[in-house]
Design a protein around this motif. Structure first.
Motif, PDB file in Angstrom:
ATOM      1  N   UNK A   7       0.857  -1.188   0.000  1.00  0.00           N
ATOM      2  CA  UNK A   7       0.000   0.000   0.000  1.00  0.00           C
ATOM      3  C   UNK A   7       0.895   1.240   0.000  1.00  0.00           C
ATOM      4  N   UNK A   8       0.275   2.392  -0.226  1.00  0.00           N
ATOM      5  CA  UNK A   8       1.006   3.659  -0.190  1.00  0.00           C
ATOM      6  C   UNK A   8       0.159   4.668   0.582  1.00  0.00           C
ATOM      7  N   UNK A   9       0.384   4.766   1.914  1.00  0.00           N
ATOM      8  CA  UNK A   9      -0.441   5.656   2.735  1.00  0.00           C
ATOM      9  C   UNK A   9      -0.463   7.090   2.210  1.00  0.00           C
ATOM     10  N   UNK A  10      -1.665   7.616   2.087  1.00  0.00           N
ATOM     11  CA  UNK A  10      -1.845   8.960   1.536  1.00  0.00           C
ATOM     12  C   UNK A  10      -1.743  10.023   2.618  1.00  0.00           C
ATOM     13  N   UNK A  11      -2.425   9.792   3.743  1.00  0.00           N
ATOM     14  CA  UNK A  11      -2.472  10.776   4.820  1.00  0.00           C
ATOM     15  C   UNK A  11      -2.104  10.121   6.151  1.00  0.00           C
ATOM     16  N   UNK A  12      -1.357  10.859   6.983  1.00  0.00           N
ATOM     17  CA  UNK A  12      -1.171  10.512   8.386  1.00  0.00           C
ATOM     18  C   UNK A  12      -1.929  11.572   9.177  1.00  0.00           C
ATOM     19  N   UNK A  13      -3.087  11.217   9.706  1.00  0.00           N
ATOM     20  CA  UNK A  13      -3.956  12.185  10.362  1.00  0.00           C
ATOM     21  C   UNK A  13      -4.025  11.947  11.863  1.00  0.00           C
ATOM     22  N   UNK A  14      -4.143  13.043  12.621  1.00  0.00           N
ATOM     23  CA  UNK A  14      -4.491  12.912  14.034  1.00  0.00           C
ATOM     24  C   UNK A  14      -6.008  12.766  14.120  1.00  0.00           C
ATOM     25  N   UNK A  15      -6.498  12.361  15.282  1.00  0.00           N
ATOM     26  CA  UNK A  15      -7.947  12.257  15.458  1.00  0.00           C
ATOM     27  C   UNK A  15      -8.603  13.628  15.267  1.00  0.00           C
ATOM     28  N   UNK A  16      -7.925  14.665  15.753  1.00  0.00           N
ATOM     29  CA  UNK A  16      -8.487  16.016  15.636  1.00  0.00           C
ATOM     30  C   UNK A  16      -8.613  16.428  14.170  1.00  0.00           C
ATOM     31  N   UNK A  17      -7.538  16.189  13.383  1.00  0.00           N
ATOM     32  CA  UNK A  17      -7.577  16.606  11.971  1.00  0.00           C
ATOM     33  C   UNK A  17      -8.559  15.757  11.168  1.00  0.00           C
ATOM     34  N   UNK A  18      -8.676  14.466  11.516  1.00  0.00           N
ATOM     35  CA  UNK A  18      -9.646  13.608  10.826  1.00  0.00           C
ATOM     36  C   UNK A  18     -11.075  14.068  11.116  1.00  0.00           C
ATOM     37  N   UNK A  19     -11.324  14.428  12.381  1.00  0.00           N
ATOM     38  CA  UNK A  19     -12.661  14.926  12.749  1.00  0.00           C
ATOM     39  C   UNK A  19     -12.970  16.220  12.006  1.00  0.00           C
ATOM     40  N   UNK A  20     -11.950  17.069  11.866  1.00  0.00           N
ATOM     41  CA  UNK A  20     -12.142  18.336  11.159  1.00  0.00           C
ATOM     42  C   UNK A  20     -12.470  18.101   9.691  1.00  0.00           C
ATOM     43  N   UNK A  21     -11.755  17.143   9.052  1.00  0.00           N
ATOM     44  CA  UNK A  21     -12.034  16.826   7.649  1.00  0.00           C
ATOM     45  C   UNK A  21     -13.455  16.284   7.485  1.00  0.00           C
ATOM     46  N   UNK A  22     -13.882  15.467   8.428  1.00  0.00           N
ATOM     47  CA  UNK A  22     -15.249  14.934   8.371  1.00  0.00           C
ATOM     48  C   UNK A  22     -16.268  16.066   8.503  1.00  0.00           C
ATOM     49  N   UNK A  23     -15.966  17.002   9.384  1.00  0.00           N
ATOM     50  CA  UNK A  23     -16.883  18.128   9.590  1.00  0.00           C
ATOM     51  C   UNK A  23     -16.969  19.002   8.333  1.00  0.00           C
ATOM     52  N   UNK A  24     -15.821  19.204   7.682  1.00  0.00           N
ATOM     53  CA  UNK A  24     -15.800  20.050   6.478  1.00  0.00           C
ATOM     54  C   UNK A  24     -16.498  19.384   5.290  1.00  0.00           C
ATOM     55  N   UNK A  25     -16.537  18.022   5.324  1.00  0.00           N
ATOM     56  CA  UNK A  25     -17.244  17.257   4.283  1.00  0.00           C
ATOM     57  C   UNK A  25     -16.766  17.628   2.867  1.00  0.00           C
ATOM     58  N   UNK A  26     -15.431  17.632   2.710  1.00  0.00           N
ATOM     59  CA  UNK A  26     -14.847  18.023   1.425  1.00  0.00           C
ATOM     60  C   UNK A  26     -15.112  16.953   0.369  1.00  0.00           C
ATOM     61  N   UNK A  27     -15.388  17.408  -0.822  1.00  0.00           N
ATOM     62  CA  UNK A  27     -15.695  16.496  -1.931  1.00  0.00           C
ATOM     63  C   UNK A  27     -14.513  15.580  -2.239  1.00  0.00           C
ATOM     64  N   UNK A  28     -13.278  16.175  -2.170  1.00  0.00           N
ATOM     65  CA  UNK A  28     -12.085  15.382  -2.506  1.00  0.00           C
ATOM     66  C   UNK A  28     -11.738  14.343  -1.437  1.00  0.00           C
ATOM     67  N   UNK A  29     -12.390  14.441  -0.256  1.00  0.00           N
ATOM     68  CA  UNK A  29     -12.167  13.434   0.788  1.00  0.00           C
ATOM     69  C   UNK A  29     -13.415  12.571   0.968  1.00  0.00           C
ATOM     70  N   UNK A  30     -14.021  12.195  -0.154  1.00  0.00           N
ATOM     71  CA  UNK A  30     -15.244  11.381  -0.115  1.00  0.00           C
ATOM     72  C   UNK A  30     -14.987  10.023   0.524  1.00  0.00           C
TER      73      UNK A  30
END
Length: 646
Positions: free
Chosen positions: A358-381
């Motif tokens: 595999x080739x990991x794309x993102x190393x996220x903290x729980x805080x940053x992952x929660x923020x991405x979920x909240x923003x609901x960005x199209x590119x992070x479907x």
């Protein structure tokens, strides 16, 4: 025969007329001035040559030329206090007859006396050294290394250290520590020894005594480090031809921000029929480590990585764990990937287990992952699909009888623990947070799949279960959801059970079977599961039978329990130290979890995720939120005193 009272007796010195008892002190003073132990040696030589015994009066005549009361008393003191030249031959009433000891015995006793005097001198000098160090300001105290330069000082300081952590190797070591504490005017206790070592600068102010008591391995030996380097440089992959290429997937690794070893990562997609397919990618340490190897045996002894507020002690050497085993962002990594297609209700439709790259794309903290979920960005479907899958799974598990025990979890990082006033960074995480829910649901899903896979392939594995038969969840329906209800349920939960032949139901998780598989770099039990599964993936027989697994699990789980207690006590220490540092007037929100006795309640301090007790006013109920202040906090003594703010 007649009886008299002690008050009727008057003690006199024989031969003295018109005796005045007030003169006794002057008499004793004169006697002390006349005592010269060297006179005994001269008398001993003469009496030994003539093979004669002697009374105090005769000795007085011999060495003083008089047997008057003062001289006789001096001779009596010399003989009765002597441990070298004379021994008592017989005693009649108050009179004793003394004989000279043989030369060989005198020489032996003299050697012992000199050794004792030297030891007393060493002890006195050491005590003076301790007193001097104790009086110094903290920045000027001697370094720990300076106490072990001289062997005599090293032995004494190590005796104190052993006494402080209840690890004395001999009675002599225990006796030495006791004498030092007595000379320092301190109680003979482990806590006194620890406090003394802190006061002189040998221990840091916030020394972790439990870490020393439990003898937890903090460093890896040179042999293990060398073997680890060889494994990394050799970089042989026995499964190279049997790996599925999943580098096209978007891969999310979500963990705490200070995580060094990344064990797992996630991917997801929506299939054309609308169903969700997820992948749980797990690091592949078994690619490097063979069962029974030096590295493997060392990992088994450790049982797990140790995560403390002050330091991390990894199960594998850092170079191997970080450079070889850990998943790394933007790099092609070896993994074991578990893919799962879910039905719309959250149950498993199909699955597969494969060696992969595999080739990991993102190393996220729980805080940053929660923020991405909240923003609901199209590119992070894909991340949104993972969250949807997690919600679906949670709902399905609850329908199967799962018990939600999500609560507040505290993490602390102490940047400079050797300092008297280190900086303390405290984080409180809600396990019901979207990102934490997402990760935990995927880990549970992976565990269920591995149990199913093991059962179908007839693989002996550490199948983990937890009976739920004694938990009636409806009995807690009146309690508020969240930490209050979770705390009540956790109090009555039974311990986990293992079966090494077939899956057993995990009632708390609401799954028919469960195998911990997602942390093989950090937990040895997970690594054992990897050994078994990867052998089957290669077409080989598993390396361990169910009986062998059971024996290994017994020792590993025992070590794991010890480390869990250590981690809990260390976390508690630093939370209390954190509370101590806060302004006295600071107020905390606290949830009433339960009543212990009368109006004394168990509380959860929301801002710090810490449980303590306090008296609460009449009219308060379980689940109520109140405000409290910290009246007293002493981490070393494990004391926290709270007061409700009315």
């Amino acid at each position: 025969m007649s009886s008299i009272k002690p008050q009727q007796v008057t003690y006199i010195v024989p031969g003295v007329e018109n005796f005045d008892c007030t003169e006794i002190s002057r008499f004793i003073e004169k006697a002390q001035d006349n005592l010269d132990p060297s006179l005994l040696e001269f008398a001993w030589v003469e009496l030994l040559e003539n093979n004669k015994s002697v009374t105090p009066e005769e000795l007085a005549e011999m060495i003083f030329g008089s047997a008057e009361p003062l001289e006789s008393y001096c001779a009596h003191l010399l003989l009765s206090n002597d441990e070298i030249y004379f021994t008592v031959l017989e005693t009649k009433g108050s009179r004793s007859l003394y004989g000279p000891r043989p030369t060989t015995q005198v020489e032996e006793l003299m050697c012992r006396k000199l050794a004792r005097e030297a030891a007393e001198k060493d002890l006195h000098e050491f005590v003076q050294l301790l007193k001097s160090a104790k009086a110094m300001p903290s920045h000027a105290k001697p370094s720990k290394s300076s106490w072990i330069v001289e062997e005599k000082i090293q032995q004494k300081i190590e005796s104190l250290e052993a006494y402080a952590i209840d690890a004395c190797k001999s009675d002599d070591q225990r006796k030495t520590a006791g004498m030092i504490l007595k000379a320092m005017g301190m109680a003979k206790s482990a806590s006194s020894a620890a406090n003394l070592l802190i006061d002189v600068g040998y221990f840091p102010v916030h020394v972790n005594l439990d870490l020393l008591k439990l003898n937890i391995a903090m460093d890896h030996s040179d042999e293990i480090i060398s073997a680890a380097k060889n494994l990394v440089s050799a970089s042989v992959d026995p499964d190279k031809t049997n790996r599925k290429d999943l580098t096209h997937l978007k891969v999310y690794a979500i963990d705490v921000d200070e995580a060094d070893e990344i064990d797992d990562a996630l991917s997801a997609t929506r299939l054309q029929d609308g169903r969700i397919k997820v992948w749980i990618h797990v690091a592949d340490p078994a690619r490097f480590v063979q069962p029974g190897s030096t590295i493997d045996r060392n990992a088994m002894r450790r049982g797990t990585s140790v995560f403390l507020p002050t330091a991390t002690y990894p199960m594998f050497p850092e170079k191997l764990a970080m450079e070889g085993m850990s998943l790394k962002q933007g790099e092609v990594c070896n993994a074991v990937s578990v893919s799962v297609v879910l039905h719309s209700d959250g149950c498993i439709a199909e699955y597969s287990v494969d060696n992969s790259i595999i080739k990991p794309t993102y190393m996220l903290t729980y805080e940053s992952a929660s923020e991405l979920l909240y923003l609901n960005l199209k590119e992070e479907a894909d991340l949104r699909i993972l969250s949807e899958a997690a919600a679906c799974r949670l709902q399905w598990r609850c329908q199967q009888g799962a018990v939600d025990t999500a609560t507040l979890e505290t993490r602390i990082k102490v940047a400079n623990p050797e300092d008297p006033e280190p900086s303390i960074n405290l984080y409180v995480e809600n396990q019901a947070d979207p990102a934490m829910r997402l990760v935990s649901e995927m880990m549970i899903l992976c565990g269920e799949v591995m149990a199913t896979y093991g059962s179908c392939q007839n693989i002996p594995l550490p199948y983990r279960g937890q009976p739920q038969s004694n938990i009636d969840v409806s009995a807690f329906a009146h309690l508020p959801e969240g930490p209050v209800r979770s705390a009540a349920i956790v109090r009555i939960m039974r311990a986990a059970e293992f079966d090494f032949r077939k899956p057993i139901r995990h009632g708390i998780l609401g799954v028919p079977g469960y195998v911990q598989f997602t942390s093989p770099i950090r937990r040895y039990m997970d690594l054992l599961a990897h050994y078994q599964v990867k052998a089957v993936l290669r077409g080989d027989s598993p390396p361990f039978s169910a009986g062998q697994l059971e024996g290994m699990a017994s020792s590993v789980n025992m070590q794991t329990r010890v480390i869990r207690r250590l981690c809990n006590s260390s976390l508690r220490y630093w939370i209390i130290e954190f509370l101590k540092r806060q302004p006295k007037e600071r107020r905390y929100h606290a949830l009433i979890l339960r009543f212990i006795k009368d109006r004394v309640a168990a509380l959860l301090l929301v801002e710090v995720g810490f449980q303590a007790s306090a008296w609460v006013s009449v009219g308060r109920h379980i689940g109520d939120e109140i405000q409290v202040q910290v009246e007293e906090a002493h981490a070393r003594d494990d004391i926290v005193s709270l007061k409700e703010v009315i």
